[in-house]
Design an enzyme around this catalytic site. Sequence first.
Site, PDB file in Angstrom:
ATOM      1  N   LEU A  14      72.798 -33.557 -13.668  1.00  0.00           N
ATOM      2  CA  LEU A  14      73.950 -32.570 -13.249  1.00  0.00           C
ATOM      3  C   LEU A  14      74.541 -33.085 -11.814  1.00  0.00           C
ATOM      4  CD1 LEU A  14      72.665 -29.208 -14.197  1.00  0.00           C
ATOM      5  CD2 LEU A  14      73.773 -30.879 -15.507  1.00  0.00           C
ATOM      6  N   ALA A  15      75.670 -33.538 -11.980  1.00  0.00           N
ATOM      7  CA  ALA A  15      76.475 -34.135 -10.666  1.00  0.00           C
ATOM      8  C   ALA A  15      77.829 -33.527 -10.593  1.00  0.00           C
ATOM      9  CB  ALA A  15      76.320 -35.562 -10.889  1.00  0.00           C
ATOM     10  N   ARG A  21      79.302 -29.261   2.043  1.00  0.00           N
ATOM     11  CA  ARG A  21      78.604 -29.310   3.392  1.00  0.00           C
ATOM     12  C   ARG A  21      78.202 -30.534   4.055  1.00  0.00           C
ATOM     13  NH1 ARG A  21      73.341 -25.713   2.560  1.00  0.00           N
ATOM     14  NH2 ARG A  21      73.982 -25.815   0.277  1.00  0.00           N
ATOM     15  N   TYR A 112      69.004 -33.028 -11.254  1.00  0.00           N
ATOM     16  CA  TYR A 112      70.248 -33.001 -10.426  1.00  0.00           C
ATOM     17  C   TYR A 112      70.456 -34.325  -9.566  1.00  0.00           C
ATOM     18  CZ  TYR A 112      69.844 -27.636 -10.170  1.00  0.00           C
ATOM     19  OH  TYR A 112      69.807 -26.545 -10.546  1.00  0.00           O
TER      20      TYR A 112
HETATM   21  C1  UD1 Z   1      70.694 -23.709  -8.857  1.00  0.00           C
HETATM   22  C2  UD1 Z   1      69.969 -22.687  -9.843  1.00  0.00           C
HETATM   23  C3  UD1 Z   1      68.933 -22.300  -8.909  1.00  0.00           C
HETATM   24  C4  UD1 Z   1      67.945 -23.187  -8.358  1.00  0.00           C
HETATM   25  C5  UD1 Z   1      68.723 -24.345  -7.487  1.00  0.00           C
HETATM   26  C6  UD1 Z   1      67.956 -25.366  -7.062  1.00  0.00           C
HETATM   27  C7  UD1 Z   1      71.355 -22.069 -11.491  1.00  0.00           C
HETATM   28  C8  UD1 Z   1      72.273 -21.091 -11.972  1.00  0.00           C
HETATM   29  N1  UD1 Z   1      70.751 -22.018 -10.367  1.00  0.00           N
HETATM   30  O1  UD1 Z   1      71.347 -23.368  -7.930  1.00  0.00           O
HETATM   31  O2  UD1 Z   1      67.997 -21.390  -9.911  1.00  0.00           O
HETATM   32  O3  UD1 Z   1      66.838 -22.690  -7.358  1.00  0.00           O
HETATM   33  O4  UD1 Z   1      69.790 -24.947  -8.413  1.00  0.00           O
HETATM   34  O5  UD1 Z   1      68.533 -26.146  -6.098  1.00  0.00           O
HETATM   35  O6  UD1 Z   1      71.353 -23.116 -12.264  1.00  0.00           O
HETATM   36  N2  UD1 Z   1      76.214 -28.340 -10.826  1.00  0.00           N
HETATM   37  C9  UD1 Z   1      77.229 -28.952 -12.148  1.00  0.00           C
HETATM   38  N3  UD1 Z   1      78.160 -28.049 -12.540  1.00  0.00           N
HETATM   39  C10 UD1 Z   1      78.381 -26.824 -11.928  1.00  0.00           C
HETATM   40  C11 UD1 Z   1      77.374 -26.271 -11.083  1.00  0.00           C
HETATM   41  C12 UD1 Z   1      76.421 -27.073 -10.299  1.00  0.00           C
HETATM   42  O7  UD1 Z   1      77.203 -30.102 -12.503  1.00  0.00           O
HETATM   43  O8  UD1 Z   1      79.392 -26.143 -12.579  1.00  0.00           O
HETATM   44  C13 UD1 Z   1      75.230 -29.360 -10.466  1.00  0.00           C
HETATM   45  C14 UD1 Z   1      75.426 -29.441  -8.951  1.00  0.00           C
HETATM   46  O9  UD1 Z   1      76.302 -30.767  -8.752  1.00  0.00           O
HETATM   47  C15 UD1 Z   1      74.009 -29.650  -8.695  1.00  0.00           C
HETATM   48  C16 UD1 Z   1      72.965 -28.768  -9.175  1.00  0.00           C
HETATM   49  O10 UD1 Z   1      74.231 -28.812 -10.370  1.00  0.00           O
HETATM   50  O11 UD1 Z   1      73.557 -31.154  -9.011  1.00  0.00           O
HETATM   51  C17 UD1 Z   1      73.062 -27.423  -8.892  1.00  0.00           C
HETATM   52  O12 UD1 Z   1      74.242 -26.886  -8.203  1.00  0.00           O
HETATM   53  P1  UD1 Z   1      73.951 -26.048  -6.996  1.00  0.00           P
HETATM   54  O13 UD1 Z   1      75.295 -25.341  -6.788  1.00  0.00           O
HETATM   55  O14 UD1 Z   1      73.571 -26.754  -5.870  1.00  0.00           O
HETATM   56  O15 UD1 Z   1      72.708 -24.956  -7.529  1.00  0.00           O
HETATM   57  P2  UD1 Z   1      72.877 -23.419  -7.657  1.00  0.00           P
HETATM   58  O16 UD1 Z   1      73.894 -23.108  -8.516  1.00  0.00           O
HETATM   59  O17 UD1 Z   1      73.136 -22.835  -6.524  1.00  0.00           O
END
Ligand code: UD1
Length: 508
Positions: A14-15, A21, A112
Site C-alpha cells: 500500500l502506497a 508530515r 506498507y
Molecule cells: C493503519 C491501520 C491501523 C494501523 C496503522 C499502522 C487501517 C484502517 N488502519 O492506520 O490499524 O495501526 O495503519 O500504521 O488500516 N493507504 C493507501 N490508501 C489509503 C489509505 C492508506 O494506500 O486510502 C496506505 C498508506 O499509503 C500507508 C498505509 O496504507 O502506506 C497506512 O495508511 P495510514 O494512513 O498511515 O494508516 P492508518 O489508516 O492511520
Amino acid sequence: MSPETTGPAAVIVLAAGAGTRMKSRTPKILHEIGGLSLVGHALRAARTIDPRQLALVVRHERDLVAAHVSGLDPAALIVDQDEVPGTGRAVQAALEALDAGGPLDGTVVVTYGDVPLLSAELLAELVLIHEHERNAVTVLTAVLDNAAGYGRILRAADGTVTGIREHKDASDEEREIREINSGIYAFDAAVLRDALVQVTTDNAQGEMYLTDVLGLARSAGGRVAAVVTNDRWQVEGANDRVQLSALGAEHNRRTVEAWMRAGVTVVDPATTWIDATVTLAEDVRILPNTQLHGATTVARDAVVGPDTTLTDVTVGEGAKVTRTHGSGATIGANASVGPFTYLRPGTVLGETGKIGAFYETKNVTIGRGSKLSHLGYAGDAEIGEDTNIGCGNITANYDGENKHRTVIGSGVRTGSNTVFVAPVQVGDGAYSGAGAVIRQDVPAGALAISVAKQRNAEGWVISHRPGSISAVLAEAAGATAPVSETAAAQPPLDSSSTPAPTEEGKQS
Ligand code: UD1
Ligand code: CA
C-alpha cells in the site's frame, strides 16, 4: 506443493497515502534510507518471500511513484486507487487488478510502502504461521508503550483475536490496549475478497478500513490470529523526517552488525554507513568515518578508510583505500589509493597500481603496477603497465570545447610537472624531463624535454635586492655583485620588467 516451499499468491504494497508530515516535494515513499527509497525496501522484502504476483497501490503523486517503482521492479503491477479513501479500498483495488488473470487462490500478504525495516524473515514467518494454522487472517502486531494513533488489537478473554479498533473509533477503555496493528497481514484470498465487499465507510474517518476484515472473517467462521513481534523497528513507518533519520540510523546499525557477523571488521560502527546495496567480503576492514554507497563491492582483505566515501566503486582483494572520495571507479587487487584522492567515474586502476595523495582521476585506465603517486590530474587517458607518472603531472584533456585522450605506454617514466596536451601519445619506455609540456607524440624510448635552457644571472640578487636578507646571506656565501657592463648586457630579471613567459610550443 507444500506451503513451505512456495511463496504467497501475492503481496500487495500500500502506497497511496500522501505523507504530508514529510513536508517535501518528493513523495514520502521516495525518500531514502540506506541507499534505497522507503518503497524500495518494501519491494525488496516483498520479493524475497517470492510471491507469484506483486502489486503496489498508488494515488498521491502516482506518476512519480509509478515511474520509480517500475525502475526498481519492472514486474510489479501498479494499481490506482480511486477517490474512495481507506486501506480497505486500496486492497480491494489491488485484488481486483490481480484477479483479472483469474481469481487469486491462497495467501495474500499486505504490507506498507513506508515501513522500511520490515524484514523478509519476519514476513516469511507471518506467512508460514498463517498457512500452518490455516488462518483466515493473520495480523502482525507489536506491544508499544505509547500506542496512540494505532489500531488496537481486540482479544477475547481466552486471548483469541476478535478484531481491530481504530484509535479514532476506540472507547477510553480500548485506548488502554497497548497491542497495536502493524498494518501487515496475511489473508486467505477468498476470505479477503468476500469480506471487502461488506466493508463500509461508516466510521469516524469515513474510510474503508481494511481492519474491518478481521471481524468479518471471524463472523464468517474463519480463524483470526496474530503474530506478535518484539522488534518494534520492523513495524515502524516513516511519517516525518525525524522518524526517517531514526529509521535510517537503525537500518545502518543492523546492516553494519550483519556485515560484522559475516566476517567484516568495522572499527567504529557509529561512524560507518553502509547502504543496503553494498557487498563486502570476509576479512575486509572498514576504518572510521567511512560511507559505502550504491553498488560498491569490496573484496577480501581490502582496507577502506578512514574518512572515505565510495559510491559504486569496486575495490579489489587486498587493496587499500585511504581518505578517498570515489564514485564509479574500479580499484584492482593490492592497489592503493589515497590519502586525499578524488576518483571520478571511469577510473580503472590495475592490480598493485597506485593513485596517491592529492590526485584527481576521471575516465582513465591505469595498467597493472603503474603509479601516479602525488599531486596531479589524469583524465580521458590510458596508461600502460609499470609506468611511473611523476609528481604534479597533468593531462590537459580539454581544449575549451572538446575533450581529448592521452595515451601513455608501459614502462614510461615522466618527470615532475609534465603536462600532456591531449590528444597525444607516449610510447613504451619513454621518459620526459621535469616540467615538460608534451604537445607532440613521444616515440618509444625517447626522452622528451621541452623546457628552455636554464641561465643564471650571477650576482643578480646582490645588485637588485641590496640590503635584503637574501643579498646579505648570498654575500656571506661568497657571491659578488656582477661587473656592471655584464649586468647591463643581460636582460633584467626583476618581475616588474620581465616579459610574459613565452608559451612553450610557440618558441621555435
Ligand atoms: C493503519 C491501520 C491501523 C494501523 C496503522 C499502522 C487501517 C484502517 N488502519 O492506520 O490499524 O495501526 O495503519 O500504521 O488500516 N493507504 C493507501 N490508501 C489509503 C489509505 C492508506 O494506500 O486510502 C496506505 C498508506 O499509503 C500507508 C498505509 O496504507 O502506506 C497506512 O495508511 P495510514 O494512513 O498511515 O494508516 P492508518 O489508516 O492511520
Ligand atoms: Ca501510518
